[in-house]
Design an enzyme around this catalytic site. Structure first.
Site, PDB file in Angstrom:
ATOM      1  N   SER A  20     -12.119 -44.576  59.919  1.00 38.98           N
ATOM      2  CA  SER A  20     -13.511 -44.774  59.521  1.00 38.98           C
ATOM      3  C   SER A  20     -14.026 -43.441  59.005  1.00 38.98           C
ATOM      4  O   SER A  20     -13.460 -42.382  59.307  1.00 38.98           O
ATOM      5  CB  SER A  20     -14.355 -45.277  60.700  1.00 38.98           C
ATOM      6  OG  SER A  20     -14.241 -44.421  61.820  1.00 38.98           O
ATOM      7  N   GLU A  22     -17.519 -40.872  57.981  1.00 35.61           N
ATOM      8  CA  GLU A  22     -18.942 -40.591  58.134  1.00 35.61           C
ATOM      9  C   GLU A  22     -19.475 -39.880  56.897  1.00 35.61           C
ATOM     10  O   GLU A  22     -18.863 -38.955  56.376  1.00 35.61           O
ATOM     11  CB  GLU A  22     -19.196 -39.712  59.365  1.00 35.61           C
ATOM     12  CG  GLU A  22     -20.680 -39.380  59.546  1.00 35.61           C
ATOM     13  CD  GLU A  22     -20.936 -38.483  60.746  1.00 35.61           C
ATOM     14  OE1 GLU A  22     -20.791 -38.974  61.885  1.00 35.61           O
ATOM     15  OE2 GLU A  22     -21.266 -37.290  60.550  1.00 35.61           O
ATOM     16  N   TYR A  54     -28.362 -39.931  60.430  1.00 35.41           N
ATOM     17  CA  TYR A  54     -29.795 -40.211  60.515  1.00 35.41           C
ATOM     18  C   TYR A  54     -30.436 -39.075  61.287  1.00 35.41           C
ATOM     19  O   TYR A  54     -29.945 -38.664  62.331  1.00 35.41           O
ATOM     20  CB  TYR A  54     -29.945 -41.524  61.270  1.00 35.41           C
ATOM     21  CG  TYR A  54     -31.328 -42.034  61.569  1.00 35.41           C
ATOM     22  CD1 TYR A  54     -31.867 -43.071  60.809  1.00 35.41           C
ATOM     23  CD2 TYR A  54     -32.070 -41.551  62.639  1.00 35.41           C
ATOM     24  CE1 TYR A  54     -33.107 -43.610  61.109  1.00 35.41           C
ATOM     25  CE2 TYR A  54     -33.315 -42.073  62.945  1.00 35.41           C
ATOM     26  CZ  TYR A  54     -33.836 -43.098  62.180  1.00 35.41           C
ATOM     27  OH  TYR A  54     -35.067 -43.631  62.475  1.00 35.41           O
ATOM     28  N   ASP A 114     -30.661 -34.688  68.003  1.00 36.75           N
ATOM     29  CA  ASP A 114     -30.983 -33.295  68.307  1.00 36.75           C
ATOM     30  C   ASP A 114     -32.494 -33.100  68.320  1.00 36.75           C
ATOM     31  O   ASP A 114     -33.230 -33.797  67.607  1.00 36.75           O
ATOM     32  CB  ASP A 114     -30.377 -32.355  67.260  1.00 36.75           C
ATOM     33  CG  ASP A 114     -28.854 -32.341  67.318  1.00 36.75           C
ATOM     34  OD1 ASP A 114     -28.305 -32.504  68.434  1.00 36.75           O
ATOM     35  OD2 ASP A 114     -28.222 -32.169  66.259  1.00 36.75           O
ATOM     36  N   PHE A 224     -20.852 -23.747  63.456  1.00 31.59           N
ATOM     37  CA  PHE A 224     -21.166 -25.019  64.109  1.00 31.59           C
ATOM     38  C   PHE A 224     -20.529 -25.075  65.496  1.00 31.59           C
ATOM     39  O   PHE A 224     -21.157 -25.504  66.466  1.00 31.59           O
ATOM     40  CB  PHE A 224     -20.658 -26.181  63.254  1.00 31.59           C
ATOM     41  CG  PHE A 224     -20.779 -27.524  63.915  1.00 31.59           C
ATOM     42  CD1 PHE A 224     -21.990 -28.188  63.955  1.00 31.59           C
ATOM     43  CD2 PHE A 224     -19.674 -28.121  64.513  1.00 31.59           C
ATOM     44  CE1 PHE A 224     -22.105 -29.429  64.566  1.00 31.59           C
ATOM     45  CE2 PHE A 224     -19.775 -29.355  65.127  1.00 31.59           C
ATOM     46  CZ  PHE A 224     -20.997 -30.013  65.154  1.00 31.59           C
ATOM     47  N   HIS A 274     -11.794 -41.194  63.171  1.00 29.80           N
ATOM     48  CA  HIS A 274     -13.089 -41.156  62.492  1.00 29.80           C
ATOM     49  C   HIS A 274     -13.196 -39.802  61.793  1.00 29.80           C
ATOM     50  O   HIS A 274     -13.143 -38.756  62.454  1.00 29.80           O
ATOM     51  CB  HIS A 274     -14.224 -41.330  63.497  1.00 29.80           C
ATOM     52  CG  HIS A 274     -15.582 -41.429  62.878  1.00 29.80           C
ATOM     53  ND1 HIS A 274     -15.997 -42.536  62.165  1.00 29.80           N
ATOM     54  CD2 HIS A 274     -16.634 -40.560  62.863  1.00 29.80           C
ATOM     55  CE1 HIS A 274     -17.241 -42.348  61.747  1.00 29.80           C
ATOM     56  NE2 HIS A 274     -17.644 -41.152  62.149  1.00 29.80           N
TER      57      HIS A 274
END
Length: 309
Positions: A20, A22, A54, A114, A224, A274
Site C-alpha cells: 500500500s 501513502e 490529513y 500531532d 525527522f 506500506h
C-alpha cells in the site's frame, strides 16, 4: 535462471506480497501534478489501498478530501483517508466521516494527530472533540462500517512513558474496532520484530504492517528521526556519507537500502508493506519491481516468456 518473482515467492513461502502507498495532499498546482504523476505511475501495481494524509486546519482537510474524491472518481484504487482528532469538535469530525462514506470511501486511517505546534509540543484535545484515537475509532465505527487502520510505534511513541503504556493504547484502538496497525518508519528490522513479539504477547492479533520510508534525502530523514525517536543505525549513515551534493547517487543508494530492508523482512515472514512515498514514485516503484510486484501486462508477458522457454 530463476526470475526475481520466483525468488521472492520462495522467500515468502509462496504467500503473495501486497503493498500500500501513502501520499499527502498537494499545496500548489506543481505539487498536484507531481502527486498525480506518482499515482498514475504506481496505480498499475495494484496496491491494496492508497492513503492520503490529513492535518490540522480547514485547508488541509479540504485538500485531503479533494484528493480522496479524485482518487475515487478517476482511478480504480481503494483510498484510505487519514483522519485526526486535532482542533475539531466531534460534530465536525463526524461530518467529515459521513462525507467520506458518501463519496465512496470505505477505509479510514484514524490518528490522534500531532499538536498544532508540531512534534514535541504538548497535545491538548479539543474540549468538544475526540480525546484519543480509540475514541475516534469508536466514533467512526458507530457512523458506518469502515475498515479502520491505526498507527503503531516499534520504538514507542515519543510521548509514551513506556512500552506497556504504548501497548495499552494500541490494544484500546483495536478493541474500539481498528482492523490493522501500520508502523511508523524504522530502519532496524530487529526493532520491528521485537515490537511484534510484544504486541502478540499483549494479545493483539491484528496485522502490524511495516511502514517503509525509502530515504532519498538523508538529512531530512535524520532530522525527522531525531524528532520522533527513530533509531538511525550507523551503517545507514555511512551509506550516505559524501553524497550531500550528489542526488542521483543518493537515489540509487536509497533504492538499494530500501530493497535490502524489505528483502530481509520477506525472508523473516513479512508479506505486506506500506510505503511512505512522499509523493514520489520512482524509488517505491523500483523496490516493488524488485519484490516481483509488476503491472499485469508485464507480469503476463514475463510468464509467457518463461512458458515459451
Amino acid at each position: 535462471m530463476s526470475s526475481d518473482v520466483e525468488r521472492r515467492s520462495r522467500r515468502s513461502g509462496g504467500r503473495p506480497i501486497s503493498v500500500s502507498f501513502e501520499f499527502f495532499p498537494p499545496k500548489t498546482p506543481e505539487m498536484e501534478a507531481t502527486l498525480w504523476n506518482s499515482i498514475t505511475r504506481l496505480a498499475p501495481l495494484a496496491p491494496k489501498f492508497v492513503s492520503v494524509t490529513y492535518g490540522a486546519g480547514g485547508s488541509t482537510r479540504e485538500r485531503t478530501h479533494t484528493t480522496v474524491e479524485r482518487i475515487v472518481k478517476e482511478t480504480r484504487l481503494a483510498p484510505a483517508a487519514h483522519l485526526t482528532c486535532v482542533s475539531a469538535t466531534k460534530a465536525e469530525v463526524d461530518e467529515v466521516v459521513r462525507g467520506y462514506w458518501d463519496a465512496g470511501v470505505r477505509h479510514i486511517v484514524a490518528l490522534r494527530g500531532d499538536p498544532p505546534g508540531g512534534v514535541g509540543q504538548a497535545y491538548e484535545p479539543h474540549p468538544e472533540g475526540y480525546r484519543t484515537t480509540a475514541d475516534l475509532v469508536d466514533g467512526i465505527r458507530r457512523i458506518a462500517n469502515f475498515e479502520v487502520s491505526v498507527s503503531a510505534y516499534p520504538e514507542k511513541h515519543p510521548e509514551s512513558p513506556s512500552f506497556d503504556t504504548d501497548l495499552d493504547i494500541l490494544a484500546a484502538k483495536v478493541e474500539a474496532g481498528a482492523t490493522r496497525a501500520i508502523t511508523q518508519c524504522f530502519f532496524d528490522n530487529d526493532l520491528y520484530f521485537a515490537y511484534l513479539d510484544k504486541v502478540r504477547a499483549r494479545g493483539i492479533d491484528v496485522p502490524v504492517v511495516p511502514g517503509i520510508l525509502p530515504v532519498s534525502n538523508f538529512k531530512q530523514a535524520r532530522n525527522f528521526a531525531e524528532k520522533t525517536g527513530t533509531y538511525v543505525p550507523s551503517w545507514l549513515t555511512s551509506r550516505f556519507e559524501g553524497l550531500d551534493n550528489d542526488p542521483e547517487t543518493r537515489k540509487l543508494i536509497a533504492a538499494a537500502v530500501a530493497a535490502e530492508q524489505v528483502f530481509d523482512l520477506v525472508d523473516r515472514g513479512v508479506t505486506e508493506f506500506h510505503f511512505y512515498t512522499l509523493n514520489r514514485a520512482d524509488l517505491v516503484y523500483a523496490v516493488c519491481h524488485l519484490l516481483g510486484i509488476r503491472p499485469p501486462q508485464e507480469s503476463a508477458g514475463q510468464s509467457n516468456g518463461q512458458a515459451a522457454a
